[in-house]
Design an enzyme around this catalytic site. Structure first.
Site, PDB file in Angstrom:
ATOM      1  N   SER A 107       0.802  -1.223   0.000  1.00 37.34           N
ATOM      2  CA  SER A 107       0.000   0.000   0.000  1.00 37.34           C
ATOM      3  C   SER A 107       0.833   1.269   0.000  1.00 37.34           C
ATOM      4  CB  SER A 107      -0.940  -0.005   1.196  1.00 37.34           C
ATOM      5  OG  SER A 107      -0.200  -0.001   2.391  1.00 37.34           O
TER       6      SER A 107
ATOM      7  N   HIS B  55      -6.128  -4.105  -1.043  1.00 39.90           N
ATOM      8  CA  HIS B  55      -5.982  -2.965  -1.956  1.00 39.90           C
ATOM      9  C   HIS B  55      -6.155  -3.377  -3.413  1.00 39.90           C
ATOM     10  CE1 HIS B  55      -5.067   0.607   0.372  1.00 39.90           C
ATOM     11  NE2 HIS B  55      -4.330  -0.122   1.171  1.00 39.90           N
TER      12      HIS B  55
ATOM     13  N   LYS C  66     -12.693  -0.981   1.764  1.00 41.34           N
ATOM     14  CA  LYS C  66     -12.024  -0.139   0.774  1.00 41.34           C
ATOM     15  C   LYS C  66     -12.918  -0.054  -0.475  1.00 41.34           C
ATOM     16  CE  LYS C  66      -7.417  -0.415   2.704  1.00 41.34           C
ATOM     17  NZ  LYS C  66      -6.848  -1.526   3.480  1.00 41.34           N
TER      18      LYS C  66
HETATM   19  C1  LIG Z   1      -6.630  -1.913   4.869  1.00 43.90           C
HETATM   20  C2  LIG Z   1      -5.929  -3.207   5.006  1.00 43.90           C
HETATM   21  C3  LIG Z   1      -6.254  -4.098   6.031  1.00 43.90           C
HETATM   22  C4  LIG Z   1      -7.242  -3.750   7.115  1.00 43.90           C
HETATM   23  O1  LIG Z   1      -8.541  -3.823   6.636  1.00 43.90           O
HETATM   24  P1  LIG Z   1      -9.741  -3.402   7.607  1.00 43.90           P
HETATM   25  O2  LIG Z   1     -10.910  -4.129   7.076  1.00 43.90           O
HETATM   26  O3  LIG Z   1      -9.847  -1.923   7.535  1.00 43.90           O
HETATM   27  O4  LIG Z   1      -9.354  -3.857   8.980  1.00 43.90           O
HETATM   28  C5  LIG Z   1      -5.621  -5.328   6.063  1.00 43.90           C
HETATM   29  N1  LIG Z   1      -4.695  -5.658   5.143  1.00 43.90           N
HETATM   30  C6  LIG Z   1      -4.334  -4.813   4.155  1.00 43.90           C
HETATM   31  C7  LIG Z   1      -3.308  -5.218   3.159  1.00 43.90           C
HETATM   32  C8  LIG Z   1      -4.938  -3.559   4.065  1.00 43.90           C
HETATM   33  O5  LIG Z   1      -4.577  -2.716   3.094  1.00 43.90           O
END
Ligand SMILES: *Cc1c(COP(=O)(O)O)cnc(C)c1O
Length: 400
Positions: A184, A212, A243
């Site tokens: 990310s 992502h 997301k």
């Molecule tokens: C955003 C993200 C998470 C966390 O996700 P949530 O549902 O907000 O807890 C976990 N792993 C990765 C790679 C992320 O980018």
């Protein structure tokens, strides 16, 4: 008695401030969108994970509203006691169908999914081989497991091989290679075909956290395994509903039937934390419906990403990411000694002119590798993208 702890905590907070690491939250006074309002100004938003613009999509909002009437506000139970509505099961089936796995299991977040998956599947005598840039929740989840732990340099296949050899030499029984599908901070993809090749050579499983990517990467939005044509070679997928898939909350593990069945029996964040709220489940189902028909939005997102890269490159900015497979996370680099300061000043200047971006510096990224992470969305217009580039140019001129 709070007593001396108060002064200790105040001192720690002072250290965070002095190091320039204090995070201030800007309050939005609008829904999440490509255009938001902070308390002080209207802004074009280039720092949300709202890749397909579903966070305030009318169909998603309508589904969530209808669910409040039909299904109520909360579940007040974990899943296995009385917290499973038919729509929870339906969402799990939809996720499995979409991702092409036998089954899927919902968690309150992907943080919880990653926190609950390793301990159940990998115990003493097993080995977890993890990319050094994996998400914090993977690091924490791996720590909870009693398995042996190996870490390989980011996307470095020679080092992955060396760690797999080390795990084999240590006599590891089950072995799993763990990677984010997309890193990310860099907007770069894990080299999944090479990872799958090595995993097969060493008899290891593959786990990909596709948070992502799910919804917008790959022709059908099924994520990095689809992009690289290795969906049938990845054993375990974790991901988020927070997301691209509407952006509310919730996470999942999608995998073989036995994996999911065992997680339902043993995974602690699943067993001991409340069910995903009914309105969120309904909204996420609507988001998945939209994703299935979001080919045009994915194309628009790809066009915006390409346009941004072209214009920024022409303006002389240094971008990370792969022009062959550009991801909408586009880091604009401010290298060197005073890069952190310059990135922060450019981001501040841009926010002042109505373009909301965030600068990242050490320790979130390596020293000397400060950056402003721009995230494109299908909800932007081409003019929005051009305005973002213009704001970068003006801010660079102003900051020097
Ligand atoms: C955003 C993200 C998470 C966390 O996700 P949530 O549902 O907000 O807890 C976990 N792993 C990765 C790679 C992320 O980018």
């Amino acid at each position: 008695m709070y007593g001396p702890v108060k002064d200790e905590l105040a001192a720690t907070l002072g250290e965070i401030r002095a190091a320039g690491l204090y995070k201030n939250e800007r309050e939005l006074t609008t829904p999440q969108s490509a255009h938001v309002r902070t308390r002080t100004a209207d802004s074009l938003n280039f720092c949300a994970n709202n890749y397909l613009g579903l966070a305030d999509h009318p169909d998603v909002v309508a589904a969530a509203k209808a669910a409040l009437d039909e299904w109520g506000f909360g579940m007040a139970s974990v899943r296995f006691i009385c917290g499973t509505q038919t729509q929870h099961t339906r969402l799990e089936q939809r996720l499995a169908d979409f991702l092409g796995t036998e089954a899927a299991i919902l968690y309150s977040s992907c943080f919880d999914a990653n926190g609950g998956v390793f301990e159940v599947l990998f115990g003493e005598g097993d080995a977890i081989v993890s990319d050094e840039l994996n998400h914090a929740s993977i690091i924490d989840g791996v720590r909870l497991a009693k398995a042996m732990r190996y870490r390989y340099r980011n996307a470095d296949m020679a080092d992955l091989r060396a760690q797999l050899v080390a795990a084999r030499d240590a006599g590891a029984h089950r072995v799993v290679v763990v990677t984010d599908g997309v890193f990310s901070m860099d907007g770069s993809y894990a080299p999944l075909p090479a990872i799958c090749d090595l995993a097969e050579e060493f008899g290891a499983m593959v786990l990909v956290d596709d948070s992502h990517a799910v919804g917008f990467v790959g022709a059908g939005g099924r994520g990095t395994p689809e992009l690289f044509g290795v969906a049938d070679r990845v054993d375990i997928l974790t991901g988020t509903l927070g997301k691209a898939l509407g952006g509310a909350s919730g996470g999942y593990v999608a995998s073989h039937g036995e994996v999911v069945e065992l997680l339902r029996q043993r995974s602690r964040p699943y067993l001991f934390s409340n069910s995903v709220a009914p309105a969120v489940v309904a909204g996420s189902l609507a988001a998945l419906d939209l994703v299935a028909n979001s080919g045009q939005a994915r194309e628009r997102l790809a066009r915006h990403t390409a346009l941004f890269r072209t214009l920024m490159g022409a303006a002389g900015f240094d971008l990370l990411g792969d022009d062959a497979h550009p991801h909408p996370i586009t880091p604009v680099m401010f290298p060197g000694e005073d890069g952190a300061r310059r990135a922060a000043e450019v981001a501040d200047h841009m926010l002042g002119s109505g373009v909301y971006v965030i600068a990242f510096s050490y320790p979130v990224v390596p020293k000397g590798r400060a950056r402003i992470r721009v995230q494109l969305s299908a909800a932007h217009t081409e003019d929005d993208v051009r305005a973002c580039v213009a704001a970068f140019v003006a801010a660079r001129d102003a900051v020097g």
